[in-house]
Design a protein around this motif. Structure first.
Motif, PDB file in Angstrom:
ATOM      1  N   ASN A 190       0.839  -1.186   0.000  1.00 52.30           N
ATOM      2  CA  ASN A 190       0.000   0.000   0.000  1.00 52.30           C
ATOM      3  C   ASN A 190       0.885   1.251   0.000  1.00 52.30           C
ATOM      4  OD1 ASN A 190      -2.318   1.485   0.209  1.00 52.30           O
ATOM      5  ND2 ASN A 190      -2.471   1.280   2.432  1.00 52.30           N
ATOM      6  N   THR A 191       0.646   2.153  -0.945  1.00 55.33           N
ATOM      7  CA  THR A 191       1.443   3.380  -1.007  1.00 55.33           C
ATOM      8  C   THR A 191       0.539   4.594  -1.075  1.00 55.33           C
ATOM      9  OG1 THR A 191       1.538   3.287  -3.413  1.00 55.33           O
ATOM     10  CG2 THR A 191       3.374   2.291  -2.223  1.00 55.33           C
ATOM     11  N   ARG A 192       1.117   5.729  -0.736  1.00 56.00           N
ATOM     12  CA  ARG A 192       0.420   7.003  -0.916  1.00 56.00           C
ATOM     13  C   ARG A 192       1.397   7.935  -1.608  1.00 56.00           C
ATOM     14  NH1 ARG A 192      -1.860   9.852   3.818  1.00 56.00           N
ATOM     15  NH2 ARG A 192      -3.642  10.097   2.453  1.00 56.00           N
ATOM     16  N   ILE A 193       0.945   8.574  -2.674  1.00 61.16           N
ATOM     17  CA  ILE A 193       1.798   9.550  -3.354  1.00 61.16           C
ATOM     18  C   ILE A 193       1.008  10.827  -3.552  1.00 61.16           C
ATOM     19  CG2 ILE A 193       3.301   7.908  -4.548  1.00 61.16           C
ATOM     20  CD1 ILE A 193       1.515   8.279  -7.021  1.00 61.16           C
ATOM     21  N   ARG A 194       1.703  11.921  -3.587  1.00 58.80           N
ATOM     22  CA  ARG A 194       1.041  13.181  -3.901  1.00 58.80           C
ATOM     23  C   ARG A 194       1.890  13.980  -4.877  1.00 58.80           C
ATOM     24  NH1 ARG A 194      -1.768  16.406   0.744  1.00 58.80           N
ATOM     25  NH2 ARG A 194      -3.056  14.549   0.626  1.00 58.80           N
ATOM     26  N   ARG A 203       5.406  14.083  -2.651  1.00 56.50           N
ATOM     27  CA  ARG A 203       5.419  13.333  -1.394  1.00 56.50           C
ATOM     28  C   ARG A 203       5.090  11.874  -1.681  1.00 56.50           C
ATOM     29  NH1 ARG A 203       1.526  16.895   2.445  1.00 56.50           N
ATOM     30  NH2 ARG A 203       3.131  16.962   4.027  1.00 56.50           N
ATOM     31  N   ALA A 204       5.781  10.988  -0.996  1.00 60.26           N
ATOM     32  CA  ALA A 204       5.551   9.564  -1.224  1.00 60.26           C
ATOM     33  C   ALA A 204       5.758   8.793   0.076  1.00 60.26           C
ATOM     34  CB  ALA A 204       6.495   9.036  -2.295  1.00 60.26           C
ATOM     35  N   MET A 205       4.889   7.831   0.306  1.00 63.09           N
ATOM     36  CA  MET A 205       4.964   7.032   1.531  1.00 63.09           C
ATOM     37  C   MET A 205       4.597   5.587   1.198  1.00 63.09           C
ATOM     38  SD  MET A 205       2.691   7.475   4.972  1.00 63.09           S
ATOM     39  CE  MET A 205       3.280   8.987   5.651  1.00 63.09           C
ATOM     40  N   ILE A 206       5.238   4.657   1.854  1.00 64.26           N
ATOM     41  CA  ILE A 206       4.898   3.242   1.652  1.00 64.26           C
ATOM     42  C   ILE A 206       4.620   2.601   3.000  1.00 64.26           C
ATOM     43  CG2 ILE A 206       7.332   2.517   1.652  1.00 64.26           C
ATOM     44  CD1 ILE A 206       6.505   0.309  -0.361  1.00 64.26           C
ATOM     45  N   MET A 207       3.656   1.689   3.025  1.00 65.07           N
ATOM     46  CA  MET A 207       3.323   0.979   4.262  1.00 65.07           C
ATOM     47  C   MET A 207       4.284  -0.198   4.390  1.00 65.07           C
ATOM     48  SD  MET A 207      -0.483  -0.328   5.003  1.00 65.07           S
ATOM     49  CE  MET A 207      -1.109  -0.701   6.600  1.00 65.07           C
ATOM     50  N   SER A 226      12.668   4.480  10.175  1.00 61.62           N
ATOM     51  CA  SER A 226      11.470   4.002  10.862  1.00 61.62           C
ATOM     52  C   SER A 226      10.435   3.458   9.885  1.00 61.62           C
ATOM     53  CB  SER A 226      10.871   5.117  11.713  1.00 61.62           C
ATOM     54  OG  SER A 226      10.445   6.149  10.886  1.00 61.62           O
ATOM     55  N   ALA A 227       9.404   2.838  10.472  1.00 59.55           N
ATOM     56  CA  ALA A 227       8.356   2.185   9.676  1.00 59.55           C
ATOM     57  C   ALA A 227       7.643   3.192   8.789  1.00 59.55           C
ATOM     58  CB  ALA A 227       7.360   1.515  10.608  1.00 59.55           C
ATOM     59  N   ASN A 228       7.072   2.707   7.727  1.00 65.53           N
ATOM     60  CA  ASN A 228       6.298   3.517   6.790  1.00 65.53           C
ATOM     61  C   ASN A 228       7.095   4.719   6.288  1.00 65.53           C
ATOM     62  OD1 ASN A 228       4.055   1.804   7.500  1.00 65.53           O
ATOM     63  ND2 ASN A 228       3.902   3.022   9.366  1.00 65.53           N
ATOM     64  N   TYR A 259       8.642   7.849   4.643  1.00 62.24           N
ATOM     65  CA  TYR A 259       7.946   8.950   3.971  1.00 62.24           C
ATOM     66  C   TYR A 259       8.988   9.905   3.420  1.00 62.24           C
ATOM     67  CZ  TYR A 259       5.623  13.590   4.157  1.00 62.24           C
ATOM     68  OH  TYR A 259       5.173  14.854   3.898  1.00 62.24           O
ATOM     69  N   LEU A 286      -2.536   5.521   5.973  1.00 61.59           N
ATOM     70  CA  LEU A 286      -2.225   4.321   5.192  1.00 61.59           C
ATOM     71  C   LEU A 286      -3.240   3.220   5.491  1.00 61.59           C
ATOM     72  CD1 LEU A 286       1.642   4.091   5.656  1.00 61.59           C
ATOM     73  CD2 LEU A 286       0.506   4.338   3.463  1.00 61.59           C
ATOM     74  N   GLN A 293       5.085   1.727  16.040  1.00 61.30           N
ATOM     75  CA  GLN A 293       5.237   2.007  14.605  1.00 61.30           C
ATOM     76  C   GLN A 293       4.171   1.252  13.833  1.00 61.30           C
ATOM     77  OE1 GLN A 293       9.163   2.136  13.036  1.00 61.30           O
ATOM     78  NE2 GLN A 293       9.757   3.512  14.647  1.00 61.30           N
TER      79      GLN A 293
END
Lengths: 106, 254
Positions: A3-7, A21-25, A68-70, A72, B51, B203
């Motif tokens: 699962n990812t979020r990008i902007r 901006r980009a983030m991955i779970m 750290s986790a996720n 960003y 998320l 986390q």
């Protein structure tokens, strides 16, 4: 595919500097933590993050277990022409997660 | 920091004035956070909890079991606005108070004919985060009367009973010592209006059940199993303490 979020802004004027901006779970297990039962959780991390714009690599990050986790990332990009902004994350097992967005330059 | 100071002053005044501690106005855990953590929660992109909300949105549309999805019956997730404010609530079919997570699993078992998710699974916490997120900004309003009254009383009794090797009741810190420091950290009222939360220590995302088990562990008591009836009834009591507080899901906590 994780699962990812990008902007990425939908539109920009040529020459504009836009924020991406980009983030991955991802748990980003660093290999030093234990479960409640006392078993060691092995290292499990994303090792590479890349962003490509107009088929050119604009950002490449090598990730280490201390992150750290996720994870960003936020960075700035100069909008030149209309084109795809592509993101790719590769974990230590070689599993690749991709995402993309279209940046329209007016 | 000013808001925190005010909140702390208000709670200290209540203690000094020998008013019954329960009558202290509820203060969200948000007010006890550092400004940096508050900013992380306020930014809908950077907030890692989103998320899980997004993952919940994917699961919402995904057919399961007999081919129905949440969306087939309920429509868009936005239709769930207000639902999250009422849980845990009395379930006529189950004959007991159930949490939102258990309601999701009940739907799954009965209407989708699918295997229920594990109580602490990523899928279940994502769906419950999605549903709670729809009620963001609405005041929590769980019912503590009628058929839920006995569950509420049991939850209250649990909250006020000393347990564990440290021999502490929830109320010893979260009522009596609000605003004091436990090592470097201010003690909050233990409000649960932001759950499921993204907890920086884990986390990871966690439900109220996970937090209760963690708290039990912190006072070296036997942790209540997530989704056990006692944990759900304690959650009912915790939520009732914050009745009127705005829901913040997905909140970020330390």
């Amino acid at each position: 595919m994780r699962n990812t979020r990008i902007r990425v802004p939908e539109t920009a004027a040529a020459g504009d500097i836009v924020e991406i901006r980009a983030m991955i779970m991802h748990p980003m297990d660093n290999g030093f933590t234990y479960t409640t039962q006392g078993t060691l959780i092995p290292v499990d991390i994303v090792t590479d993050f890349t962003c490509t714009y107009l088929d050119e690599e604009v950002v490449h990050v090598r990730l280490e277990p201390g992150i750290s986790a996720n994870p960003y990332f936020s960075f700035r990009l100069r909008a030149l022409r209309t084109g795809k902004v592509e993101f790719a994350w590769v974990d230590q097992h070689g599993e690749k997660t991709v995402a993309e967005a279209l940046l329209t330059v007016k | 920091m000013k808001r925190l100071a005010l909140a702390v002053a208000a709670s200290l005044a209540a203690i000094a004035g020998s008013a019954p501690a329960q009558e202290t106005p509820p203060v969200s855990g948000y007010q006890f956070l550092l400004p940096e953590t508050q900013a992380l929660q306020d930014d809908d992109f950077a907030n890692p909890g989103m998320l899980w909300v997004e993952l919940g949105g994917k699961l919402w549309d995904e057919p399961a079991g007999n081919g129905t999805s949440c969306q087939n019956c309920h429509g868009a997730p936005e239709a769930m606005r207000g639902v999250g404010t009422r849980y845990p609530q009395w379930s006529q079919t189950e004959g007991r108070v159930i949490s939102l997570e258990q309601q999701v699993n009940q739907c799954r078992a009965e209407r989708q004919q699918a295997d229920p998710f594990g109580y602490s699974s990523q899928e279940l916490v994502s769906l419950s985060a999605l549903v709670m997120h729809q009620s963001r900004g609405l005041p929590m309003s769980v019912a503590t009367d009628g058929p839920a009254a006995s569950a509420y009383r049991r939850g209250k009794a649990y909250y006020e009973t000393r347990r564990g090797q440290l021999n502490l009741a929830c109320s010893n810190c979260h009522v009596d010592q609000v605003g004091s420091r436990l090592r470097g950290e201010p003690i909050s009222q233990g409000q649960v209006n932001g759950f499921p939360i993204y907890r920086q220590l884990w986390q990871d995302m966690g439900s109220v059940g996970r937090m209760i088990a963690w708290c039990n562990d912190a006072v070296r008591a036997e942790p209540l199993a997530e989704g056990s009836q006692m944990a759900v009834e304690l959650e009912l009591y915790l939520r009732s303490l914050g009745n009127g507080l705005a829901i913040e899901t997905p909140a970020v906590r330390r």
